[in-house]
Motif scaffolding. Structure first.
Motif, PDB file in Angstrom:
ATOM      1  N   GLU A  69      -4.202  -3.802  49.389  1.00 38.17           N
ATOM      2  CA  GLU A  69      -5.335  -4.663  49.750  1.00 38.17           C
ATOM      3  C   GLU A  69      -5.311  -6.010  49.018  1.00 38.17           C
ATOM      4  O   GLU A  69      -5.883  -6.965  49.499  1.00 38.17           O
ATOM      5  CB  GLU A  69      -6.658  -3.943  49.495  1.00 38.17           C
ATOM      6  N   LYS A  70      -4.643  -6.089  47.877  1.00 39.51           N
ATOM      7  CA  LYS A  70      -4.553  -7.381  47.184  1.00 39.51           C
ATOM      8  C   LYS A  70      -3.761  -8.364  48.040  1.00 39.51           C
ATOM      9  O   LYS A  70      -4.101  -9.536  48.146  1.00 39.51           O
ATOM     10  CB  LYS A  70      -3.897  -7.223  45.814  1.00 39.51           C
ATOM     11  N   ARG A  71      -2.693  -7.864  48.655  1.00 40.07           N
ATOM     12  CA  ARG A  71      -1.873  -8.696  49.541  1.00 40.07           C
ATOM     13  C   ARG A  71      -2.348  -8.649  50.988  1.00 40.07           C
ATOM     14  O   ARG A  71      -1.767  -9.301  51.843  1.00 40.07           O
ATOM     15  CB  ARG A  71      -0.422  -8.242  49.466  1.00 40.07           C
ATOM     16  N   LYS A  72      -3.339  -7.818  51.253  1.00 38.96           N
ATOM     17  CA  LYS A  72      -3.891  -7.624  52.600  1.00 38.96           C
ATOM     18  C   LYS A  72      -2.810  -7.188  53.583  1.00 38.96           C
ATOM     19  O   LYS A  72      -2.675  -7.731  54.683  1.00 38.96           O
ATOM     20  CB  LYS A  72      -4.606  -8.872  53.085  1.00 38.96           C
ATOM     21  N   LYS A  73      -2.001  -6.188  53.152  1.00 35.67           N
ATOM     22  CA  LYS A  73      -0.926  -5.659  53.989  1.00 35.67           C
ATOM     23  C   LYS A  73      -1.008  -4.147  54.047  1.00 35.67           C
ATOM     24  O   LYS A  73      -1.450  -3.508  53.095  1.00 35.67           O
ATOM     25  CB  LYS A  73       0.442  -6.040  53.415  1.00 35.67           C
ATOM     26  N   TYR A  74      -0.563  -3.614  55.177  1.00 34.98           N
ATOM     27  CA  TYR A  74      -0.393  -2.171  55.289  1.00 34.98           C
ATOM     28  C   TYR A  74       0.773  -1.900  56.223  1.00 34.98           C
ATOM     29  O   TYR A  74       1.137  -2.744  57.045  1.00 34.98           O
ATOM     30  CB  TYR A  74      -1.668  -1.481  55.785  1.00 34.98           C
ATOM     31  N   HIS A  75       1.376  -0.721  56.060  1.00 38.13           N
ATOM     32  CA  HIS A  75       2.532  -0.384  56.884  1.00 38.13           C
ATOM     33  C   HIS A  75       2.657   1.123  57.005  1.00 38.13           C
ATOM     34  O   HIS A  75       2.558   1.836  56.008  1.00 38.13           O
ATOM     35  CB  HIS A  75       3.805  -0.967  56.270  1.00 38.13           C
ATOM     36  N   TYR A  76       2.879   1.577  58.219  1.00 37.79           N
ATOM     37  CA  TYR A  76       3.180   2.989  58.475  1.00 37.79           C
ATOM     38  C   TYR A  76       4.693   3.164  58.404  1.00 37.79           C
ATOM     39  O   TYR A  76       5.439   2.299  58.861  1.00 37.79           O
ATOM     40  CB  TYR A  76       2.676   3.414  59.856  1.00 37.79           C
ATOM     41  N   HIS A  77       5.135   4.286  57.828  1.00 35.51           N
ATOM     42  CA  HIS A  77       6.564   4.556  57.674  1.00 35.51           C
ATOM     43  C   HIS A  77       6.903   5.954  58.165  1.00 35.51           C
ATOM     44  O   HIS A  77       6.134   6.890  57.957  1.00 35.51           O
ATOM     45  CB  HIS A  77       6.985   4.530  56.192  1.00 35.51           C
ATOM     46  N   ASN A  78       8.085   6.070  58.748  1.00 33.18           N
ATOM     47  CA  ASN A  78       8.677   7.374  59.026  1.00 33.18           C
ATOM     48  C   ASN A  78       9.472   7.738  57.784  1.00 33.18           C
ATOM     49  O   ASN A  78      10.205   6.915  57.253  1.00 33.18           O
ATOM     50  CB  ASN A  78       9.586   7.279  60.252  1.00 33.18           C
TER      51      ASN A  78
END
Length: 185
Positions: free
Chosen positions: A132-141
């Protein structure tokens, strides 16, 4: 010394940390039956990093996983990433709940967002990373031959006090800001 005495208002506040611990531990008991042998162990870890001004809380169980719980409850989902996203909304597999609890994981993520912390949610074959500090998220396999048994959730709080009630009232009542897009793995 009791763990509760170690929690200060600095890392999102005592109320937020107590809420997170309570919700995540209750999720193990609510969604993974030890009696039916779906799980044999549940763990909770906490680590304070005073130099880096961060507090990690990790909960792990070797049970059904989020997608596995959905399978047992006949809940439709596209894949494990979609199941994780769905678990972050107001959706629940607990029917006829007598208490005011519900959507504990989604509420925990609201606190992470307000605190500008980070999270890792691993369940079966896939995971979600949030910063949240970088305002990023990612789903990973996870790209592994074997399934990850159960669910692991690590929440990292920064040295950043928040208002508990304002954080939970963030405008996402029936949704989540962490939308899964299939080609985005």
């Amino acid at each position: 010394m009791e763990v509760g005495n170690l929690i200060t208002e600095d890392y999102a506040g005592k109320q937020s940390i107590n809420f997170v611990i309570s919700e995540l531990v209750n999720n193990i008991y609510d969604h993974t039956s030890f009696e039916k042998k779906y799980a044999s162990h549940g763990y909770i870890y906490a680590q304070l990093y005073p130099i880096w001004k961060k507090l990690d809380i990790t909960v792990y169980d070797d049970g059904l996983s989020i997608p596995g719980r959905f399978d047992k409850s006949n809940v439709d989902y596209e894949n494990d990433c979609h199941a994780i996203e769905k678990a972050l909304t107001q959706f629940t597999t607990i029917k006829n709940r007598q208490s005011e609890r519900g959507n504990g994981l989604g509420s925990c993520m609201k606190l992470i967002k307000a605190n500008k912390g980070s999270a890792l949610i691993v369940s079966r074959k896939e995971c979600l990373e949030v910063d949240e500090k970088r305002k990023k998220y990612h789903y990973h396999n996870l790209n592994n031959e074997k399934l990850f048994k159960g669910t692991l959730i690590t929440l990292r709080f920064r040295d950043n006090p928040i208002n508990f009630y304002e954080a939970l009232d963030d405008g996402y009542i029936h949704g989540t800001p962490y939308k899964y897009v299939e080609n985005n793995i």
